[in-house]
Design an enzyme around this catalytic site. Structure first.
Site, mmCIF file in Angstrom:
data_model
loop_
_atom_site.group_PDB
_atom_site.id
_atom_site.type_symbol
_atom_site.label_atom_id
_atom_site.label_comp_id
_atom_site.label_asym_id
_atom_site.label_seq_id
_atom_site.Cartn_x
_atom_site.Cartn_y
_atom_site.Cartn_z
ATOM 1 C CB ILE A 1 9.343 11.384 -27.241
ATOM 2 C CG1 ILE A 1 10.827 11.100 -27.525
ATOM 3 C CG2 ILE A 1 8.464 10.801 -28.333
ATOM 4 C CD1 ILE A 1 11.352 11.756 -28.775
ATOM 5 C CG ASP A 2 5.610 11.328 -23.303
ATOM 6 O OD1 ASP A 2 5.332 10.601 -24.275
ATOM 7 O OD2 ASP A 2 5.755 10.889 -22.144
#
Length: 261
Positions: free
Chosen positions: A170-171
């Site tokens: 996600i990051d």
């Protein structure tokens, strides 16, 4: 390619992964980190995670995505700290401002798009938040968003428990969205002089019964370029490749390196 100047209020990995790519292009990237509050360690908490690389505040988790950047410590909760930020934006002729703090804090820290647009009309503003503008006070972290988006159901054994992916998916995807959005905003500004404001999800859980969808939002914005060019008179600002380990909690900004910007 023109060497751009990027000012970034960043922590975790999502935004540092985006601004690392700017640094790799040869752009000047200046990180904004917090002054000490009297408890805890100064600056980005990620400075203190992982094996020691150079010293106590430059450890492995922090070092890799932040190589090639500069840092300045600012107390953006104080009016003086915000004035210094706005002076940096104006006098360093900052092209891009990025942040990945809660949207509910933008205005109180003096970093919201409208405020920075008033300082420098053609600035490009980019932000990351977990749940988007509809949830300005809801924090989010990569493992939590992986779970909410259903990615943990796709990792590990089919008959095993939900499992975290091997990389911070996600990051890294959020960082990709910021990089792409900023590059698009620069291209649009160069072609037409007109700006835009857009928001797009970097992950979305497909509908499944009554389960809510999960978004990790990024946004970019810019407006018409001002015909008057800013003058770089910021020789009084002193920046350092690493945040000082000891700075005064009463000061709105602090660095320890010698020389000028």
């Amino acid at each position: 390619m023109k060497r751009r100047t990027v000012l970034a209020l960043e922590q975790a990995l999502s935004l540092p992964s985006a601004t690392l790519r700017f640094a790799q292009l040869g752009w000047r990237v200046i990180r904004i980190e917090a002054t000490p509050t009297g408890s805890g360690l100064p600056g980005d908490p990620n400075r203190y995670i992982g094996a020691k690389v150079l010293d106590d505040d430059r450890r492995s988790y922090f070092f890799a995505p932040n190589v090639g950047k500069e840092s300045i410590a600012l107390n953006l909760k104080s009016p003086e700290g915000q004035r210094i930020l706005h002076r940096l934006v104006r006098e360093l002729d900052v092209d891009i401002f990025c942040c990945n703090t809660l949207p509910g804090r933008y205005r109180e820290l003096g970093i919201d798009y409208e405020t920075l647009k008033g300082v420098k009309p053609d600035i490009i503003w980019a932000g990351i938040s977990a749940m988007g503008p509809d949830y300005p006070h809801v924090p989010g972290y990569d493992p939590a968003v992986q779970a909410m988006a259903g990615y943990m159901e796709l990792t590990g054994s089919s008959d095993g428990p939900p499992t975290l992916t091997g990389v911070p998916l996600i990051d890294l995807k959020a960082g990709d969205e910021v990089f792409a959005g900023v590059c698009l905003a620069l291209a649009e500004r160069a072609e037409s002089g007109e700006g835009r404001r857009s928001m797009s999800p970097c992950c979305r859980r497909p509908p499944r019964g009554s389960s809510p969808r999960c978004r990790c939002w990024t946004s970019t914005a810019t407006i018409r370029r001002s015909p008057a060019a800013a003058t770089n008179t910021a020789s009084s600002f002193r920046l350092t490749p690493t945040l000082p380990r000891t700075v005064s909690s009463s000061s709105p900004w602090a660095t320890t390196c010698s020389g000028s910007a």
